[in-house]
Design an enzyme around this catalytic site. Structure first.
Site, PDB file in Angstrom:
ATOM      1  N   LYS A  83     -41.642  -6.469 -11.073  1.00  0.00           N
ATOM      2  CA  LYS A  83     -42.661  -5.701 -11.813  1.00  0.00           C
ATOM      3  C   LYS A  83     -43.210  -6.374 -13.065  1.00  0.00           C
ATOM      4  CE  LYS A  83     -39.418  -3.264 -14.747  1.00  0.00           C
ATOM      5  NZ  LYS A  83     -39.085  -2.089 -15.503  1.00  0.00           N
ATOM      6  N   SER A 123     -48.657   2.232  -9.219  1.00  0.00           N
ATOM      7  CA  SER A 123     -48.796   2.066 -10.672  1.00  0.00           C
ATOM      8  C   SER A 123     -50.230   2.321 -11.087  1.00  0.00           C
ATOM      9  CB  SER A 123     -48.415   0.624 -11.027  1.00  0.00           C
ATOM     10  OG  SER A 123     -48.787   0.329 -12.341  1.00  0.00           O
ATOM     11  N   THR A 125     -51.699   0.491 -12.781  1.00  0.00           N
ATOM     12  CA  THR A 125     -52.311  -0.838 -12.807  1.00  0.00           C
ATOM     13  C   THR A 125     -53.369  -0.980 -11.710  1.00  0.00           C
ATOM     14  OG1 THR A 125     -51.752  -3.179 -13.076  1.00  0.00           O
ATOM     15  CG2 THR A 125     -50.638  -2.038 -11.310  1.00  0.00           C
ATOM     16  N   TYR A 147     -49.152  -8.888  -9.490  1.00  0.00           N
ATOM     17  CA  TYR A 147     -48.292  -7.699  -9.424  1.00  0.00           C
ATOM     18  C   TYR A 147     -49.112  -6.487  -8.988  1.00  0.00           C
ATOM     19  CZ  TYR A 147     -46.046  -3.443 -11.084  1.00  0.00           C
ATOM     20  OH  TYR A 147     -45.550  -2.162 -11.157  1.00  0.00           O
ATOM     21  N   LYS A 151     -49.201  -3.924  -5.366  1.00  0.00           N
ATOM     22  CA  LYS A 151     -49.200  -2.455  -5.294  1.00  0.00           C
ATOM     23  C   LYS A 151     -50.368  -1.962  -4.442  1.00  0.00           C
ATOM     24  CE  LYS A 151     -45.568  -1.664  -7.739  1.00  0.00           C
ATOM     25  NZ  LYS A 151     -44.361  -1.295  -6.998  1.00  0.00           N
ATOM     26  N   LEU A 198     -44.360  -2.439 -24.659  1.00  0.00           N
ATOM     27  CA  LEU A 198     -44.294  -2.043 -26.066  1.00  0.00           C
ATOM     28  C   LEU A 198     -42.936  -1.455 -26.481  1.00  0.00           C
ATOM     29  CD1 LEU A 198     -45.648  -1.604 -28.792  1.00  0.00           C
ATOM     30  CD2 LEU A 198     -46.663   0.498 -27.893  1.00  0.00           C
ATOM     31  N   GLY A 292     -56.514  -9.475 -21.442  1.00  0.00           N
ATOM     32  CA  GLY A 292     -56.334  -8.604 -20.275  1.00  0.00           C
ATOM     33  C   GLY A 292     -56.088  -7.150 -20.626  1.00  0.00           C
TER      34      GLY A 292
HETATM   35  P1  NAD Z   1     -36.575  -2.075 -12.159  1.00  0.00           P
HETATM   36  O1  NAD Z   1     -36.751  -3.549 -12.120  1.00  0.00           O
HETATM   37  O2  NAD Z   1     -35.655  -1.499 -13.162  1.00  0.00           O
HETATM   38  O3  NAD Z   1     -36.135  -1.551 -10.708  1.00  0.00           O
HETATM   39  C1  NAD Z   1     -36.530  -2.183  -9.509  1.00  0.00           C
HETATM   40  C2  NAD Z   1     -35.255  -2.500  -8.725  1.00  0.00           C
HETATM   41  O4  NAD Z   1     -35.600  -3.152  -7.492  1.00  0.00           O
HETATM   42  C3  NAD Z   1     -34.322  -3.441  -9.486  1.00  0.00           C
HETATM   43  O5  NAD Z   1     -33.047  -2.820  -9.634  1.00  0.00           O
HETATM   44  C4  NAD Z   1     -34.250  -4.693  -8.605  1.00  0.00           C
HETATM   45  O6  NAD Z   1     -32.975  -5.286  -8.652  1.00  0.00           O
HETATM   46  C5  NAD Z   1     -34.626  -4.148  -7.238  1.00  0.00           C
HETATM   47  N1  NAD Z   1     -35.248  -5.108  -6.304  1.00  0.00           N
HETATM   48  C6  NAD Z   1     -36.286  -5.931  -6.528  1.00  0.00           C
HETATM   49  N2  NAD Z   1     -36.556  -6.656  -5.433  1.00  0.00           N
HETATM   50  C7  NAD Z   1     -35.665  -6.256  -4.468  1.00  0.00           C
HETATM   51  C8  NAD Z   1     -35.440  -6.644  -3.122  1.00  0.00           C
HETATM   52  N3  NAD Z   1     -36.164  -7.591  -2.525  1.00  0.00           N
HETATM   53  N4  NAD Z   1     -34.451  -6.028  -2.439  1.00  0.00           N
HETATM   54  C9  NAD Z   1     -33.674  -5.077  -3.040  1.00  0.00           C
HETATM   55  N5  NAD Z   1     -33.847  -4.686  -4.309  1.00  0.00           N
HETATM   56  C10 NAD Z   1     -34.835  -5.270  -5.023  1.00  0.00           C
HETATM   57  O7  NAD Z   1     -38.026  -1.427 -12.298  1.00  0.00           O
HETATM   58  P2  NAD Z   1     -38.459   0.074 -12.542  1.00  0.00           P
HETATM   59  O8  NAD Z   1     -39.123   0.156 -13.859  1.00  0.00           O
HETATM   60  O9  NAD Z   1     -37.364   1.002 -12.233  1.00  0.00           O
HETATM   61  O10 NAD Z   1     -39.606   0.193 -11.450  1.00  0.00           O
HETATM   62  C11 NAD Z   1     -39.397   0.787 -10.179  1.00  0.00           C
HETATM   63  C12 NAD Z   1     -40.690   0.694  -9.377  1.00  0.00           C
HETATM   64  O11 NAD Z   1     -41.726   1.351 -10.095  1.00  0.00           O
HETATM   65  C13 NAD Z   1     -41.175  -0.736  -9.152  1.00  0.00           C
HETATM   66  O12 NAD Z   1     -41.704  -0.817  -7.862  1.00  0.00           O
HETATM   67  C14 NAD Z   1     -42.259  -0.909 -10.198  1.00  0.00           C
HETATM   68  O13 NAD Z   1     -43.229  -1.848  -9.794  1.00  0.00           O
HETATM   69  C15 NAD Z   1     -42.843   0.489 -10.258  1.00  0.00           C
HETATM   70  N6  NAD Z   1     -43.510   0.780 -11.548  1.00  0.00           N
HETATM   71  C16 NAD Z   1     -42.811   0.607 -12.720  1.00  0.00           C
HETATM   72  C17 NAD Z   1     -43.459   0.843 -13.928  1.00  0.00           C
HETATM   73  C18 NAD Z   1     -42.732   0.630 -15.242  1.00  0.00           C
HETATM   74  O14 NAD Z   1     -43.392   0.485 -16.251  1.00  0.00           O
HETATM   75  N7  NAD Z   1     -41.417   0.613 -15.292  1.00  0.00           N
HETATM   76  C19 NAD Z   1     -44.786   1.264 -13.951  1.00  0.00           C
HETATM   77  C20 NAD Z   1     -45.456   1.449 -12.747  1.00  0.00           C
HETATM   78  C21 NAD Z   1     -44.798   1.209 -11.532  1.00  0.00           C
HETATM   79  C1  UD1 Z   2     -48.336  -2.951 -18.752  1.00  0.00           C
HETATM   80  C2  UD1 Z   2     -48.717  -3.741 -17.513  1.00  0.00           C
HETATM   81  C3  UD1 Z   2     -49.060  -2.796 -16.376  1.00  0.00           C
HETATM   82  C4  UD1 Z   2     -47.933  -1.810 -16.138  1.00  0.00           C
HETATM   83  C5  UD1 Z   2     -47.635  -1.068 -17.451  1.00  0.00           C
HETATM   84  C6  UD1 Z   2     -46.517  -0.078 -17.329  1.00  0.00           C
HETATM   85  C7  UD1 Z   2     -49.731  -5.779 -18.420  1.00  0.00           C
HETATM   86  C8  UD1 Z   2     -50.979  -6.565 -18.580  1.00  0.00           C
HETATM   87  N1  UD1 Z   2     -49.856  -4.588 -17.814  1.00  0.00           N
HETATM   88  O1  UD1 Z   2     -49.436  -2.254 -19.185  1.00  0.00           O
HETATM   89  O2  UD1 Z   2     -49.303  -3.522 -15.197  1.00  0.00           O
HETATM   90  O3  UD1 Z   2     -48.315  -0.887 -15.128  1.00  0.00           O
HETATM   91  O4  UD1 Z   2     -47.294  -2.033 -18.443  1.00  0.00           O
HETATM   92  O5  UD1 Z   2     -45.312  -0.729 -17.136  1.00  0.00           O
HETATM   93  O6  UD1 Z   2     -48.647  -6.216 -18.775  1.00  0.00           O
HETATM   94  N2  UD1 Z   2     -48.602  -3.702 -27.252  1.00  0.00           N
HETATM   95  C9  UD1 Z   2     -48.504  -4.196 -28.540  1.00  0.00           C
HETATM   96  N3  UD1 Z   2     -47.489  -5.039 -28.822  1.00  0.00           N
HETATM   97  C10 UD1 Z   2     -46.555  -5.423 -27.921  1.00  0.00           C
HETATM   98  C11 UD1 Z   2     -46.648  -4.917 -26.590  1.00  0.00           C
HETATM   99  C12 UD1 Z   2     -47.693  -4.065 -26.286  1.00  0.00           C
HETATM  100  O7  UD1 Z   2     -49.322  -3.893 -29.400  1.00  0.00           O
HETATM  101  O8  UD1 Z   2     -45.665  -6.200 -28.260  1.00  0.00           O
HETATM  102  C13 UD1 Z   2     -49.672  -2.749 -26.944  1.00  0.00           C
HETATM  103  C14 UD1 Z   2     -50.600  -3.184 -25.829  1.00  0.00           C
HETATM  104  O9  UD1 Z   2     -51.696  -3.892 -26.343  1.00  0.00           O
HETATM  105  C15 UD1 Z   2     -51.003  -1.807 -25.239  1.00  0.00           C
HETATM  106  C16 UD1 Z   2     -49.770  -0.937 -25.478  1.00  0.00           C
HETATM  107  O10 UD1 Z   2     -49.037  -1.572 -26.505  1.00  0.00           O
HETATM  108  O11 UD1 Z   2     -52.066  -1.268 -25.966  1.00  0.00           O
HETATM  109  C17 UD1 Z   2     -48.885  -0.775 -24.263  1.00  0.00           C
HETATM  110  O12 UD1 Z   2     -48.545  -2.063 -23.733  1.00  0.00           O
HETATM  111  P1  UD1 Z   2     -47.508  -2.237 -22.532  1.00  0.00           P
HETATM  112  O13 UD1 Z   2     -46.273  -1.481 -22.827  1.00  0.00           O
HETATM  113  O14 UD1 Z   2     -47.382  -3.693 -22.256  1.00  0.00           O
HETATM  114  O15 UD1 Z   2     -48.191  -1.497 -21.300  1.00  0.00           O
HETATM  115  P2  UD1 Z   2     -49.648  -1.678 -20.621  1.00  0.00           P
HETATM  116  O16 UD1 Z   2     -50.468  -2.655 -21.372  1.00  0.00           O
HETATM  117  O17 UD1 Z   2     -50.208  -0.337 -20.429  1.00  0.00           O
END
Ligand code: NAD
Ligand code: UD1
Length: 330
Positions: A83, A123, A125, A147, A151, A198, A292
């Site tokens: 991710k 996501s 995203t 990434y 999705k 963040l 970005g």
């Molecule tokens: P995370 O990395 O904590 O959890 C993902 C898990 O998948 C990990 O434990 C990793 O070890 C496992 N994994 C990865 N590749 C694998 C594979 N090939 N086989 C088996 N296990 C595998 O991430 P998270 O924050 O819990 O995210 C969970 C899902 O949600 C992900 O698909 C991520 O893209 C999506 N998502 C997360 C966020 C976020 O900000 N955390 C935002 C939008 C979407």
């Molecule tokens: C990021 C990912 C997005 C993902 C989302 C949730 C990128 C380009 N996008 O988005 O794909 O779905 O996280 O996990 O990485 N910020 C600061 N200082 C920092 C870090 C962030 O000011 O050190 C600001 C950023 O400019 C933004 C906000 O905080 O305005 C949130 O940032 P972040 O947590 O990285 O999330 P996203 O940008 O929404």
């Protein structure tokens, strides 16, 4: 029984707690590339329940076959994936292989065993730089990094599958910005290396693991010039999966939901709330915009409310308190 892929990860582990507390039977799978067995132990401790857990990789078809033949699986909640946006730009092929081939292997195993229900972690995203906020599910989709593309491709694969097999049902959950942790302090997000997002960066700055937080841009057309995002407590998000599961247990087809609060907060609002709630100083320095990034991203979560009877309940104070409670002594 529900197969949870990525069960030891950040969102997966919190969702396992919700599922077990709701009396659901689960089997967990994870290759531990971004998590550890500690999370599995914490889930068991928090719920007082046991469940089978396989250290297995989605790219390993034999292990997948074993999981499906040893358990009576009827639904899958699919979290497993890589991710990190920056890493996906540096290693696109690895991201496509892990996320897309991993999902295709999983779908093949599901087809072999007649399993036709999936909740998928998508996501926000997939909306790229949105034309307008709040973002509705029918907004145009576009991605700006590999990434995000994984999705969107997986969403497409699942749509095709639902066309080909009318008995298939899928919930595509588009998460906004998950933060926070379980109230117990036993589960949360503790990323390896230098985090990009963040909240983990803010926590590192407060702990002195980073000199200061860099605020990326104060010249956006927002309330105070800093970027605005829809932060959602991971426990609210986890609960959303149970509601989505109930929906696809009832109806066939493909359903898309935003999981967000509908409220946008700026970087400065998050910093100020974190300081007030946790009584700590957040050292920060103002820097230019991060390439970005967009000004403002927040959800219209009304579809999930109407169709899933789900809405976020926890506010920014809880998110800040729980994130800090989990990470402060780590
Ligand atoms: P995370 O990395 O904590 O959890 C993902 C898990 O998948 C990990 O434990 C990793 O070890 C496992 N994994 C990865 N590749 C694998 C594979 N090939 N086989 C088996 N296990 C595998 O991430 P998270 O924050 O819990 O995210 C969970 C899902 O949600 C992900 O698909 C991520 O893209 C999506 N998502 C997360 C966020 C976020 O900000 N955390 C935002 C939008 C979407
Ligand atoms: C990021 C990912 C997005 C993902 C989302 C949730 C990128 C380009 N996008 O988005 O794909 O779905 O996280 O996990 O990485 N910020 C600061 N200082 C920092 C870090 C962030 O000011 O050190 C600001 C950023 O400019 C933004 C906000 O905080 O305005 C949130 O940032 P972040 O947590 O990285 O999330 P996203 O940008 O929404």
């Amino acid at each position: 029984m529900i197969l949870v892929t990525g069960a030891s990860g950040y969102i997966g582990s919190h969702t396992c707690v919700e599922l077990l507390n709701a009396g659901r039977q689960i089997v967990g799978l994870d290759n531990l590339c971004n998590s550890s067995l500690d999370a599995v132990e914490s889930v068991k401790k928090l719920t007082g329940k046991e469940f089978p857990f396989y250290v297995a990789d989605l790219l390993d078809e034999e292990s997948l076959e074993r999981v499906f033949s040893e358990n009576e699986i009827d639904s899958v909640i699919h979290f497993a994936g890589l991710k990190a946006v920056g890493e996906s730009v540096a290693k696109p092929v690895w991201y496509y292989k892990n996320n897309i081939s991993g999902t295709v292997n999983l779908l093949e195993a599901m087809q072999r065993h007649g399993v036709k229900r999936m909740v998928f972690s998508s996501s926000a995203t997939v909306y790229g730089a949105p034309d307008e906020v709040p973002i509705r599910e029918d907004a145009p989709t576009r991605t700006t990094n590999p990434y995000g593309s994984t999705k969107l491709y997986i969403e497409g694969i699942l749509r095709d599958l639902c066309v080909a097999d009318p008995e298939f049902s899928v919930a595509l959950l588009r998460y906004f910005n998950p933060i926070g942790a379980h109230k117990s302090g036993l589960l949360g997000e503790n990323p390896n290396g230098i985090p990009n997002n963040l909240m983990p960066r803010l926590c590192q700055a407060v702990k002195g693991q980073m000199k200061e937080l860099t605020v990326f841009g104060t010249d956006y057309p927002t309330v105070d010039g800093t970027g605005v995002r829809d932060y959602i407590h991971v426990c609210d998000l986890a609960r959303g999966h149970l509601h989505a599961l109930k929906k696809i247990e009832k109806d066939f087809g493909i359903f898309v939901y935003n999981l967000g609060t509908g409220k946008g907060y700026s970087v400065f609002e998050l910093i100020n709330t974190f300081s007030r709630v946790n009584k700590v100083e957040v050292p920060y320095v103002i820097c230019p915009r991060r390439p970005g990034d967009v000004a403002s991203v927040f959800a219209d979560p009304s579809k999930a409310k109407t169709e899933l009877d789900w809405e976020a309940e926890l506010g920014l104070d809880d998110m800040c308190a729980d994130s800090w409670n989990f990470i402060k002594d780590k």
